[in-house]
Design an enzyme around this catalytic site. Structure first.
Site, PDB file in Angstrom:
ATOM      1  N   SER A  51       1.169  -1.333   0.376  1.00 43.25           N
ATOM      2  CA  SER A  51      -0.336  -0.149  -0.178  1.00 43.25           C
ATOM      3  C   SER A  51       0.742   1.073  -0.266  1.00 43.25           C
ATOM      4  CB  SER A  51      -1.026  -0.249   1.689  1.00 43.25           C
ATOM      5  OG  SER A  51      -0.410  -0.192   2.296  1.00 43.25           O
TER       6      SER A  51
ATOM      7  N   ASN B 118      -1.818  -2.340  13.395  1.00 42.02           N
ATOM      8  CA  ASN B 118      -2.565  -2.047  13.329  1.00 42.02           C
ATOM      9  C   ASN B 118      -3.386  -1.051  14.108  1.00 42.02           C
ATOM     10  OD1 ASN B 118      -2.925  -4.804  12.193  1.00 42.02           O
ATOM     11  ND2 ASN B 118      -3.667  -6.312  13.216  1.00 42.02           N
TER      12      ASN B 118
ATOM     13  N   THR C 150     -40.964  26.119  -7.609  1.00 38.94           N
ATOM     14  CA  THR C 150     -40.989  24.379  -7.267  1.00 38.94           C
ATOM     15  C   THR C 150     -41.917  23.215  -8.647  1.00 38.94           C
ATOM     16  OG1 THR C 150     -43.695  24.468  -7.196  1.00 38.94           O
ATOM     17  CG2 THR C 150     -42.278  25.420  -5.156  1.00 38.94           C
ATOM     18  N   HIS C 151     -41.168  22.480  -8.333  1.00 38.76           N
ATOM     19  CA  HIS C 151     -41.274  21.606  -9.687  1.00 38.76           C
ATOM     20  C   HIS C 151     -40.842  22.109 -11.088  1.00 38.76           C
ATOM     21  CE1 HIS C 151     -44.245  19.410  -7.182  1.00 38.76           C
ATOM     22  NE2 HIS C 151     -44.636  20.485  -6.639  1.00 38.76           N
TER      23      HIS C 151
ATOM     24  N   SER D  34     -16.391  24.884 -27.001  1.00 38.34           N
ATOM     25  CA  SER D  34     -17.264  23.770 -28.059  1.00 38.34           C
ATOM     26  C   SER D  34     -16.113  23.306 -28.916  1.00 38.34           C
ATOM     27  CB  SER D  34     -18.876  23.390 -28.487  1.00 38.34           C
ATOM     28  OG  SER D  34     -18.304  22.423 -29.499  1.00 38.34           O
TER      29      SER D  34
ATOM     30  N   LYS E 224     -20.290  27.933 -28.532  1.00 38.97           N
ATOM     31  CA  LYS E 224     -20.729  28.068 -27.501  1.00 38.97           C
ATOM     32  C   LYS E 224     -19.957  28.373 -25.776  1.00 38.97           C
ATOM     33  CE  LYS E 224     -23.248  25.134 -26.481  1.00 38.97           C
ATOM     34  NZ  LYS E 224     -23.533  23.609 -26.361  1.00 38.97           N
TER      35      LYS E 224
ATOM     36  N   ASN F 281     -20.062  26.575 -22.171  1.00 43.35           N
ATOM     37  CA  ASN F 281     -20.406  25.675 -21.617  1.00 43.35           C
ATOM     38  C   ASN F 281     -19.953  26.360 -20.307  1.00 43.35           C
ATOM     39  OD1 ASN F 281     -21.673  24.953 -24.367  1.00 43.35           O
ATOM     40  ND2 ASN F 281     -19.810  23.266 -24.426  1.00 43.35           N
TER      41      ASN F 281
ATOM     42  N   GLU G   5     -21.195  21.481 -14.220  1.00 46.37           N
ATOM     43  CA  GLU G   5     -21.210  20.236 -14.786  1.00 46.37           C
ATOM     44  C   GLU G   5     -20.615  19.627 -13.881  1.00 46.37           C
ATOM     45  OE1 GLU G   5     -21.565  19.676 -18.878  1.00 46.37           O
ATOM     46  OE2 GLU G   5     -21.361  21.892 -18.621  1.00 46.37           O
TER      47      GLU G   5
ATOM     48  N   TYR H 138      -8.813  -6.137  13.471  1.00 48.89           N
ATOM     49  CA  TYR H 138      -8.434  -6.052  11.476  1.00 48.89           C
ATOM     50  C   TYR H 138      -8.525  -6.783  11.093  1.00 48.89           C
ATOM     51  CZ  TYR H 138      -5.312  -4.012   8.360  1.00 48.89           C
ATOM     52  OH  TYR H 138      -5.097  -3.718   7.450  1.00 48.89           O
TER      53      TYR H 138
ATOM     54  N   GLN I 150      -7.172  -1.955   4.773  1.00 46.94           N
ATOM     55  CA  GLN I 150      -6.394  -1.226   3.898  1.00 46.94           C
ATOM     56  C   GLN I 150      -7.177  -0.509   2.781  1.00 46.94           C
ATOM     57  OE1 GLN I 150      -2.197  -2.533   3.475  1.00 46.94           O
ATOM     58  NE2 GLN I 150      -2.502  -3.217   1.520  1.00 46.94           N
TER      59      GLN I 150
ATOM     60  N   LYS J 251      -8.446   3.420   2.554  1.00 50.33           N
ATOM     61  CA  LYS J 251      -7.608   5.208   2.396  1.00 50.33           C
ATOM     62  C   LYS J 251      -7.416   5.420   0.328  1.00 50.33           C
ATOM     63  CE  LYS J 251      -4.598   3.299   6.009  1.00 50.33           C
ATOM     64  NZ  LYS J 251      -5.346   2.104   5.515  1.00 50.33           N
TER      65      LYS J 251
HETATM   66  N1  ARG Z   1      -1.397  -1.088   4.967  1.00 48.13           N
HETATM   67  C1  ARG Z   1      -1.770  -1.431   6.463  1.00 48.13           C
HETATM   68  C2  ARG Z   1      -3.204  -0.789   6.873  1.00 48.13           C
HETATM   69  O1  ARG Z   1      -3.568  -0.127   5.670  1.00 48.13           O
HETATM   70  C3  ARG Z   1      -1.642  -1.989   7.896  1.00 48.13           C
HETATM   71  C4  ARG Z   1      -2.018  -2.404   8.713  1.00 48.13           C
HETATM   72  C5  ARG Z   1      -1.073  -3.385   8.620  1.00 48.13           C
HETATM   73  N2  ARG Z   1      -1.638  -4.987   9.353  1.00 48.13           N
HETATM   74  C6  ARG Z   1      -1.145  -5.998   8.974  1.00 48.13           C
HETATM   75  N3  ARG Z   1      -1.825  -6.785  10.276  1.00 48.13           N
HETATM   76  N4  ARG Z   1      -1.343  -6.661   7.986  1.00 48.13           N
HETATM   77  O2  ARG Z   1      -4.234  -1.240   7.125  1.00 48.13           O
END
Ligand code: ARG
Length: 470
Positions: A26, A114, A159-160, A281, A287, A289, A294, A321, A326, A329
């Protein structure tokens, strides 16, 4: 060769499969947590030192090494490149050990990735929540500016999407101001639950060392510490709440965008956007826009998607956990990025918008927007509202047939519908009278709207004093 900062080689005899490693790693995205994780690591090391787990020398070496990493990351843009670290946590530990040696190997005492990742993520998100709240305030300020630039302007209210009753244009601006105010309240509320420290929960059972968790939390600016280690390492409610608050921000921006897209059309012609926020455009030379608007509308879906994916990610996970987490993120990172830029663009578009006041007042006086005024007039003359409603309905039908507005009918024509109608009806049917009559808190009478605008300005000033980070 093992990966840099490899944290768990001991019980393994084989190298990870390359494709699996790519799937598992990650670092390419969680490097965004670098600063937060280093800060949390410093606080953790201080906690270990106070608990007598680290010697003064070890603690000094760890603190120095981590501080040096922060500096390096700031000054060297290629700092993270070419690392094959699994994640940001192993990267930091690996770099520290490479720099200071054995003392670095003690940093992970009494902690797990964790509780570490949950801590860094919350720290990071707390600051982003504050930044986003400030950007929401920026849109509120832009709405107040727009309202102030057209303080006397009127708008047909819908309204509407059918013309309904006239409103002050500032009233429309302040409607969005209110939505954004609630959004900031929601962010502030979510912040309280984001800003709780899981560190000290270990992998799931709690740390085995007598760290003063409260002191560590204070060092990191957390409001409180988590109350259950199993929950702390596996709770991602805070991310869902954040994404949900962001989803509503995007709902509001999307509605604002849609109103403006409609108002910018030739058919409406209420609003003109400056060239700076419009696109052309490739084929049609005439145009101009409203792409910015949007995209504001379109990007809402992305954020809703992240909100849903976070919910689905957590549902059904056994305690505590699991690696599924993961996935939190990228969902949150993209939410932050999308909402940030959307808020900035929304503020810019509003600063670049002009109301065509003549056109909106004309539209506010055509299409029987004063029919309710005539009904209210009859009520004030003693008729039951339901009777008045029917009488005015008949009058509107007649006026449509004549191709005129209600206020263009002669008194005698109006009196055909009700003898209660008198010469004072002319005054009651003006745009000014329709607006002035809505003299209740929250109503669109010019005096109420001026009060609301003044209150909005005061709110912005107060908020400016409260938050220095803008
Ligand atoms: N990269 C992991 C996450 O975002 C970190 C925690 C990983 N812990 C583990 N025991 N594999 O969750």
């Amino acid at each position: 060769m093992t990966k840099s900062g490899q944290l768990w080689g001991g019980r393994f005899t084989e190298k990870p499969n390359e494709t699996f490693a790519e799937f598992n790693d990650s670092f390419r995205f969680d490097r965004r947590l670098f600063t937060a994780d280093v800060r949390a690591s410093i606080a953790h090391a201080n906690g270990l030192a106070k608990a007598g787990v680290l010697s003064a020398d070890e603690s000094t070496a760890i603190n120095g090494g981590l501080a040096k990493m922060l500096d390096e990351a700031l000054s060297n843009t290629a700092y993270f490149d070419n690392s094959d670290a699994e994640d940001v946590h192993s990267f930091i530990e690996g770099e520290l050990i490479a720099d200071i040696g054995d003392a670095g190997r003690k940093l992970h005492t009494g902690r797990s990735r964790n509780d570490q990742v949950a801590t860094a993520f919350r720290l990071w998100l707390r600051d982003e929540t504050d930044a986003i709240s400030a950007f929401v305030r920026g849109v509120q300020a832009a709405l107040v500016n727009l309202a102030s630039r057209h303080a006397d302007a009127v708008l047909p209210g819908y309204t509407h999407l059918q013309r309904a009753q006239p409103v002050m244009f500032a009233h429309w601006c302040l409607a969005y101001f209110e939505m954004l105010k609630r959004d900031r309240e929601r962010l502030a509320d979510a912040r309280g639950r984001i800003n709780v420290m899981p560190l000290g929960s270990g992998a799931l059972a709690g740390t085995g060392f007598p760290v003063d968790r409260q002191a560590v939390a204070e060092e990191l600016g957390f409001d409180s510490i988590s109350g259950n280690s199993l929950d702390a390492v596996s709770d991602r409610d805070f991310a869902v709440e954040f994404a949900s608050a962001c989803s509503l921000i995007m709902v509001h921006l999307s509605r604002l965008a849609e109103d403006l897209i409609i108002y910018c059309s030739t058919e409406f012609g209420f609003v003109t956007l400056s060239d700076a926020v419009s696109s052309g455009s490739s084929l049609m030379p005439q145009k101009k826009n409203p792409d910015a608007l949007e995209l504001l509308r379109g990007k809402a879906g992305r954020v809703f998607g992240h909100n849903i994916s976070l919910l689905v990610m957590i549902k059904g996970l056994p305690l505590a956990y699991n690696k599924d987490m993961q996935e939190d993120k990228e969902a949150v990172f993209d939410t932050v990025d999308t909402v940030r830029i959307s808020l900035r663009v929304a503020a810019i578009v509003l600063e670049n918008a002009t109301l065509n006041e003549e056109r909106t007042s004309e539209a506010a006086t055509k299409g029987y927007l004063n029919a309710t005024e005539l009904a209210d007039y009859l009520v004030k003359k003693g008729l039951p509202f339901r009777t008045a409603h029917e009488i005015v309905g008949n009058a509107v039908l007649y006026a449509i047939g004549e191709g005129v507005e209600l206020h263009e009918l002669r008194l005698e024509q109006l009196q055909e519908f009700s003898p209660a109608i008198d010469s004072d009806v002319a005054n009651a049917l003006t745009l000014e009278a329709a607006l002035a009559a809505k003299d209740v808190p929250g109503g669109t009478s010019p005096s109420r709207v001026n009060e609301a605008l003044a209150a909005a300005k005061e709110y912005l000033n107060d908020q400016n004093k409260k938050f220095s980070h803008e």
